[in-house]
Write an enzyme that holds these catalytic residues in place. Structure first.
Site, short mmCIF file in Angstrom:
data_model
loop_
_atom_site.label_atom_id
_atom_site.label_comp_id
_atom_site.label_asym_id
_atom_site.label_seq_id
_atom_site.Cartn_x
_atom_site.Cartn_y
_atom_site.Cartn_z
N ASP A 119 0.84 -1.20 0.00
CA ASP A 119 0.00 0.00 0.00
C ASP A 119 0.87 1.25 0.00
O ASP A 119 1.19 1.77 1.05
CB ASP A 119 -0.91 -0.01 1.24
CG ASP A 119 -1.87 1.16 1.28
OD1 ASP A 119 -2.09 1.78 0.23
OD2 ASP A 119 -2.40 1.44 2.36
N GLU A 153 -2.32 10.66 -0.64
CA GLU A 153 -3.56 9.88 -0.62
C GLU A 153 -3.87 9.46 0.80
O GLU A 153 -5.04 9.44 1.22
CB GLU A 153 -3.43 8.65 -1.52
CG GLU A 153 -4.72 7.84 -1.70
CD GLU A 153 -4.94 6.74 -0.67
OE1 GLU A 153 -5.99 6.10 -0.71
OE2 GLU A 153 -4.06 6.52 0.20
N GLU A 154 -2.82 9.11 1.55
CA GLU A 154 -3.02 8.61 2.90
C GLU A 154 -3.50 9.69 3.87
O GLU A 154 -3.90 9.39 4.99
CB GLU A 154 -1.72 7.99 3.43
CG GLU A 154 -1.23 6.78 2.64
CD GLU A 154 -2.10 5.55 2.80
OE1 GLU A 154 -3.17 5.64 3.44
OE2 GLU A 154 -1.74 4.49 2.27
N HIS A 282 -1.09 -0.70 6.68
CA HIS A 282 -0.70 0.51 7.41
C HIS A 282 0.22 0.20 8.59
O HIS A 282 0.16 0.89 9.61
CB HIS A 282 -1.94 1.29 7.88
CG HIS A 282 -2.62 2.04 6.78
ND1 HIS A 282 -3.67 2.91 7.00
CD2 HIS A 282 -2.40 2.07 5.44
CE1 HIS A 282 -4.06 3.44 5.86
NE2 HIS A 282 -3.30 2.94 4.89
N ASP A 297 1.62 -10.22 -10.04
CA ASP A 297 1.87 -10.51 -11.45
C ASP A 297 0.56 -10.56 -12.23
O ASP A 297 0.48 -10.06 -13.37
CB ASP A 297 2.60 -11.84 -11.59
CG ASP A 297 4.03 -11.79 -11.08
OD1 ASP A 297 4.51 -10.68 -10.75
OD2 ASP A 297 4.67 -12.85 -10.99
#
Length: 317
Positions: A119, A153-154, A282, A297
């Site tokens: 993330d 974004e966080e 997180h 992948d």
């Protein structure tokens, strides 16, 4: 807004035997190298890549250098965040119809508690490699391709919100669609696509017109690899939010965050029922070792297929 698909074939010239060297990695191997580099950047900068920090700046510099070398036109957009001045990175093809823009985005920042490799190093690495692979193919897209690496974004979608809010309406109208890739290598992975048609009749409802067609393209790409998908709601938790708020069709893939995998999903996808899709969400343990390589992948292949498809044809809106 539809255009006719084109095909392109590129040849590879072989060097004499005495001059052969290892080719530069492409596809999954190269994307894995991007993840390793983001991990190294975090380790060298206090353990994270949060917006406003040296780790974020180094991440942006790394991505920008790759895109510049591949011939993309790059722009760094500055804005204010909780961490101070920070940036979005926008890269677009020099060719393609500027009145029909396909945007592909992922947030580049991590939280302050860890390196943020799933993330969202995975989404950033995947769209970076999709851009590089497209450029290496040599084909000029019919539509202009624009890749966005969002900051903050966080902190609440700050970078993507700033970008959309700063666009004049005439420029918003040129964006045919937005594809979002946020967490595409969760260790206990699910295979979710954003529910453009709200087929389950629950949650936030369908996306803007055209979103259902995006969902179908992504589902078909997974289906071609024998992977069943489930819809996930446009719940406003990622960078598609500002785009759908102004009526731009959107879609994307997601392998799950702190939510719990059900027994039915474990039977369908493997992994552990009753456990989080990403137990390191997180957290400091969100390192390269936290990435499910098979899921990463598979998502990279789907992203590449979506970029190739929408480079030539976009949904009617």
């Amino acid at each position: 807004m539809t255009v006719t698909a084109l095909a392109a074939v590129s040849g590879v010239a072989l060097l004499p035997a005495y001059a052969v060297s290892a080719p530069a990695p492409t596809g999954a191997a190269a994307a894995q190298e991007h993840l390793q580099e983001l991990q190294k950047i975090a380790e060298a900068n206090g353990g994270n890549r949060a917006s406003g920090t040296p780790g974020y700046q180094a991440s942006l510099d790394y991505v920008k250098s790759k895109l510049d070398a591949a011939g993309f036109a790059t722009t760094v957009q500055e804005f204010d965040s909780m961490g101070g001045k920070t940036f979005n990175l926008i890269a677009e093809t020099k060719g393609g119809d500027a009145n029909n823009v396909v945007m592909v985005g992922a947030h580049l920042d991590s939280v302050s508690d860890g390196p943020g490799i799933n993330d969202n190093g995975t989404g950033s690495a995947a769209i970076l490699q999709a851009a590089l692979d497209h450029a290496a193919g040599g084909a000029q897209p019919k539509n202009k391709l624009r890749f966005a690496f969002w900051g903050a974004e966080e902190e609440g979608l700050v970078g993507s919100t700033h970008y959309v809010s700063e666009l004049p309406q005439a420029e918003r109208d040129k964006i045919a669609l937005y594809l979002n890739f946020d967490m595409v290598g969760s260790p206990n992975a699910g295979y979710f696509t954003y529910d453009g048609d709200d087929s389950d009749g629950e949650g936030a409802g369908p996306g803007p017109e055209g979103s259902a067609q995006i969902e179908k393209v992504l589902n078909d790409a997974f289906g071609g690899a024998g992977v069943q998908t489930e819809g996930t709601d446009f719940d406003g938790r990622s960078d598609y939010g500002p785009f759908i708020e102004v009526g731009i069709p959107a879609g994307g893939t997601f392998t799950g965050a702190e939510g719990t995998k059900t027994p039915e999903q474990a039977q369908k996808w493997g992994g552990e029922a009753g456990q989080a899709y990403d137990s390191c969400y997180h957290s400091s343990c969100d390192t390269v070792d936290n990435v499910n390589q098979e899921a990463f992948d598979r998502n990279l292949k789907v992203i590449n297929q979506a970029v190739a498809s929408f480079a030539e044809q976009t949904p009617v809106s």
